[in-house]
Design an enzyme around this catalytic site. Sequence first.
Site, mmCIF file in Angstrom:
data_model
loop_
_atom_site.group_PDB
_atom_site.id
_atom_site.type_symbol
_atom_site.label_atom_id
_atom_site.label_comp_id
_atom_site.label_asym_id
_atom_site.label_seq_id
_atom_site.Cartn_x
_atom_site.Cartn_y
_atom_site.Cartn_z
ATOM 1 N N LYS A 29 0.834 -1.210 0.000
ATOM 2 C CA LYS A 29 0.000 0.000 0.000
ATOM 3 C C LYS A 29 0.869 1.260 0.000
ATOM 4 C CE LYS A 29 -3.159 3.003 0.612
ATOM 5 N NZ LYS A 29 -4.334 3.270 -0.180
ATOM 6 N N CYS B 149 -3.656 10.929 1.537
ATOM 7 C CA CYS B 149 -3.009 9.648 1.209
ATOM 8 C C CYS B 149 -1.634 9.884 0.606
ATOM 9 C CB CYS B 149 -3.886 8.882 0.238
ATOM 10 S SG CYS B 149 -5.557 8.693 0.842
#
Length: 430
Positions: free
Chosen positions: A214, A268
Amino acid sequence: MLADTDLSVVVLGLGYIGLPTAAVIARTGARVLGVDVTPSVVETVNSGKVHIEEVDLDALVSGVVARGTLRASTQIAAADVFVIAVPTPFSADHQPDIGYVLRAATTIAAVLKRGDTVILESTSPVGTTEQVRDLIAELRPDLTTPGRGSEADVAIAYCPERVLPGRILHELIANDRVIGGITPRCARKALGFYRRFVRGACVTTNAKAAEMTKLAENAFRDVNIAFANELSLVADRMGVDVWEVIRLANRHPRVEILQPGPGVGGHCIAVDPWFLVAAAPEQTPLIRTARLVNDGKVDHVVAQAAALLDAVPGVPVACLGLAFKANIDDFRESPALAVSVALARRFGNRVRIVEPYASALPAAFAGTGAQLTDLDTALATCPLMVVLVDHDLFRSVPVEERVGKTILDTRGIWLDQPRALPAPPLRLAS
Ligand code: SAJ
C-alpha cells in the site's frame, strides 16, 4: 461459511473509506454496525444521510439504512468480522501516528470472541498489524492470537483500501485486493470475507508485505507526480509549455508522464510516502525528495500568483478551487487551499475564492478579508484568475468568457487561453 444475512460486521471509522465500505457490505445483506466517535456522524448515518460527498453514496446509504442492514453507533457490539478504517495521520516531524488504530483494536478487544476476524484497512506503517495482534493478545489473554505457534482463536489480517475518491463505490468492488494475513490461515479467512463483495482478484500474502504494498503504491504515484511537477518548473524557466511537452512525450510507447499541478494533496499521497521514509530514512532519498518537490510546488505557485497581483495593484483575483483534486469536497492537505490562504494573507480583500463544494470559507481564511464568490461573479469582476483545481465547472468556461483575462492555470485546463501579445519591439529614433 455463514450466509450473507447471518454475517455480522463492525466497521470502525465512518469516514471516506469506512462509510462506503460499510454500505457496500450492508448491500450484500450482512448486518453492519458502523462505529464512529463523532455523534453527529452517527446521527447522520442513522437518518439515512451522508456527511461526505461521494458519487452515489447517498442513495446507497439511505437504501441500506432503510432496509435495516446498516446502522451506526458510538458504541461497539459483538460481530463476526471487524474492519478498522480509522485515520493514520503523521506528526509534525513526519512520524506516523497509529494511535487511532490501536484505540480501535482496544475497543474491538473488549467484544472479541473465538472465531472472529479482525481486518485492518487503514494505511499503516509496516508492522502495524502485528502490533494490533500484540495488543489484542495483551488485552485478551483468554484468546489465542495468530503467529504465535498454537492454533489461533481469532484471525487478524491487513487489507489496504485502494479506492480513488470520486470513484469509491465502483473501485471498492472492481479493484483487486491485497490481503495480508498474520498467518496464511488468517489471509484465507479474510479472503472469504472480501469475496462476498469484491469482483476484482483477491491476492493473499503476509501482513507486512501487504502493508508495504500500500505504501509503495502511493509513493509510486507521488514520485511520478513529482517528476511532472519538476518538469513544470523547468518548463517555466525555459519559457516552454509543459502541457505540450508532456502530451508529446506521452506519444512515446513507453512514456506516461502524469500531470503537474499546484502540489499534491489529500490524506493519502501527501502523507503515506513519509511512512516509508520514517521506517528507512537512509534508503529513501528519492521518495523523500519527491515529497519535498511536490510540497515545494505550492510555494512556486504562490510566488507566480503574487508576481501577477503585484504587477496590477488593486485588481481583484479569483482563486478557482480549494479541494485537493477535481470534483470532490475534500480539502485535506489541499495545495489549492494552501495557495489561496497564502494569497489571502498577503493580498486580503483582493482575493475572491470560487469553490462549488464550499458553503463558507474554511477557518484558515479568518481575518484575511478574502471572500467566497460564485464562478459567474468571479468571471464578471476579476481580471486575474488562478486555476487551482480542475473541477468540471471550471473546465466548462469557454474561451470567449476568458478573453482579456490574465490567467495562471496550474492544472492546464484552459490551454486555449489566448496569450498576451509580446510587447512590440522598441524602435529607436534614427
Ligand atoms: N495529482 C496531480 N497530478 C496527477 C495526478 C494527481 O497533481 O497527474 C494530484 C491530485 O490533484 C491530488 C493528489 O495528486 O492533489 C492525489 O490525487 P490522486 O487522484 O492521485 O490520489 P488520491 O489521493 O485521491 O487517492 C490515492 C490513490 N492511490 C493511487 O492512485 C496509487 C487511491 O487509489 C488510494 O486508495 C488513495 O490514494 C488512498 O486512500 O491511499
